[in-house]
Write an enzyme that holds these catalytic residues in place. Sequence first.
Site, mmCIF file in Angstrom:
data_model
loop_
_atom_site.group_PDB
_atom_site.id
_atom_site.type_symbol
_atom_site.label_atom_id
_atom_site.label_comp_id
_atom_site.label_asym_id
_atom_site.label_seq_id
_atom_site.Cartn_x
_atom_site.Cartn_y
_atom_site.Cartn_z
ATOM 1 C CE LYS A 198 -3.617 2.437 2.418
ATOM 2 N NZ LYS A 198 -4.503 2.561 3.559
ATOM 3 C CD GLU A 204 9.384 -6.206 6.952
ATOM 4 O OE1 GLU A 204 9.080 -5.106 6.421
ATOM 5 O OE2 GLU A 204 9.161 -6.468 8.148
ATOM 6 N N GLY A 257 -4.810 -1.828 4.713
ATOM 7 C CA GLY A 257 -3.962 -2.948 4.289
ATOM 8 C C GLY A 257 -4.608 -4.301 4.516
ATOM 9 N NE ARG A 258 -6.627 -4.025 10.612
ATOM 10 C CZ ARG A 258 -5.952 -2.907 10.794
ATOM 11 N NH1 ARG A 258 -4.762 -2.766 10.230
ATOM 12 N NH2 ARG A 258 -6.435 -1.916 11.507
ATOM 13 C CD GLU A 343 -2.027 -4.686 11.254
ATOM 14 O OE1 GLU A 343 -0.809 -4.903 11.356
ATOM 15 O OE2 GLU A 343 -2.586 -4.570 10.144
ATOM 16 C CG HIS A 374 -4.923 -36.454 15.890
ATOM 17 N ND1 HIS A 374 -5.308 -37.667 16.414
ATOM 18 C CD2 HIS A 374 -5.768 -36.219 14.850
ATOM 19 C CE1 HIS A 374 -6.316 -38.153 15.705
ATOM 20 N NE2 HIS A 374 -6.614 -37.290 14.752
ATOM 21 C CE LYS A 484 5.709 -1.442 10.255
ATOM 22 N NZ LYS A 484 4.749 -0.746 9.413
#
Length: 511
Positions: A198, A204, A257-258, A343, A374, A484
């Site tokens: 965005k 990254e 963003g999400r 978030e 399990h 950050k």
Amino acid sequence: MAQSTKAEWDRLKSLPKPKLDALFADGAARLEALSTRFELEEGEGIRFDWSKTHLDGAHLDGFEALAEAADFTAKRAALFDGAIVNVTEGRAAEHTAQRGVGKPESVEQAHGYHSRMAAIVEAIHRGAMGEVKHLIHVGIGGSALGPALAVDALARANGEEGGAMVDVHVVSNIDGCALEQAFAACDPATTMLAVASKTFTTIETMTNAESVIAWMREAGIADPYGRVVALTASPDKAIEWGVDETRVLPFSESVGGRYSLWSSIGFPVAMALGWPDFAEMLEGAATMDRHFADTEGRANLPLRAAFADQYYTRLRGCQTRAVFAYDERLALLPDYLQQLEMESNGKSVTSEGAPVDGPTAPITWGGVGTDAQHAVFQLLHQGTNLVPVDFIASIAPGHDLAPVHHRILLSNCFAQGAALMAGKPSDDPARAYPGDRPSATILLDAVTPASFGALIAFHEHRTFANAVLMGINPFDQFGVELGKAIAKQIEAGDTAFDASTEALLAEAGIA
Ligand code: F6P
């Protein structure tokens, strides 16, 4: 002034806590009240069964009163009208406009962006960029989780049908192991790169993108930037980075963003599935949008789910909620929901900046059934934590193997909800199951682009409804910034931190 919901919370807290077996005294009435089929197009649907939760009539009345006191109707209208609902950042939250539901100007803008995206996707499929067999999609958080989930859910080569039109690799981690794995699976001569960010500044993503360019260049690709598509709300930055304007697919700053799977961030989904299926996913989400916008009170499925979420977090002290997809295709759903819910609603202050008056988002966790049975279900059945569970399954299998696979899968899914609720006494305390443990079940007729879109939109609206009931802003995420900033300081050579951090930096040879 902040809307006060204290009286409604106090009333809810004073109500007697019902037991599930008592609520099921009249099972048919219970199902009628809290198990609802949601219809999509052409007979396709999804069942939302919230009957195995502790919501009784008194609590539903109480939560409806709470929603009214929290101004839910006006806040929901503000969301769909494109008003500034993200008050701390002065922005609207217009993910629904991407699906055609929202402020007309925003819907029109999204439609324009989608038309361009469709034209580019179809041109690439027709060979406009030469042979494209692989797509490396670099992005992180909301720029990766949605695309990874949607491609995995909808573009698997299941049975004789399906499979992706282009082999998509979503790479998010800065750890080079992630990118190396993609490189090992791709031929640089037939690979294109989607850079999804965005902001077009995320370290990254930008570092991974540079490394893909270097990998292409080393493989003798003369013009690696000619193979890049940028998916961003900051088109100028993408152009500055080197992407030709014709291959920049923008989206609006008002899409968080999400919440961005529906925008150009969904490019790899459209590349893998083809545009018609991507459009169906948008339409499935829009069907849920219209339901959320137009349905009042407990009949509103995302709002009803939020009532249960609030019941467990605030009235029963549950610190986590678990999601188990009894479907391999939805294995990435818990990861996706973790970002969406934590978030958005992992906050300690209200929209007005005051301390919250109770716990906010529980920790979302989960896995895939039957594997998780399990591994972690022991705690769900006999542990000291009360964990509300969502089970998600599809009636139609996603494979062509013998029906026994799917029968066992679904039997186990339904058995777990029944066992959690019923429990089982025993003279031996180690072998006793307390029961009265809640679950909800979302049962899709089939995993299709439309049902998938509706499922994700349901969770977006559930998250929003929870935020309204708690009086918080689900659309900012300032909590991610401090770490950050410190990482940047370290990168810039700063070595003055606490003794522990300094020692770790020194030992790793970074300081
Ligand atoms: O750091 C968190 C975050 O801002 C998320 O909200 C977002 O989805 C992700 O980083 C990626 O951001 P961008 O799309 O700008 O690269």
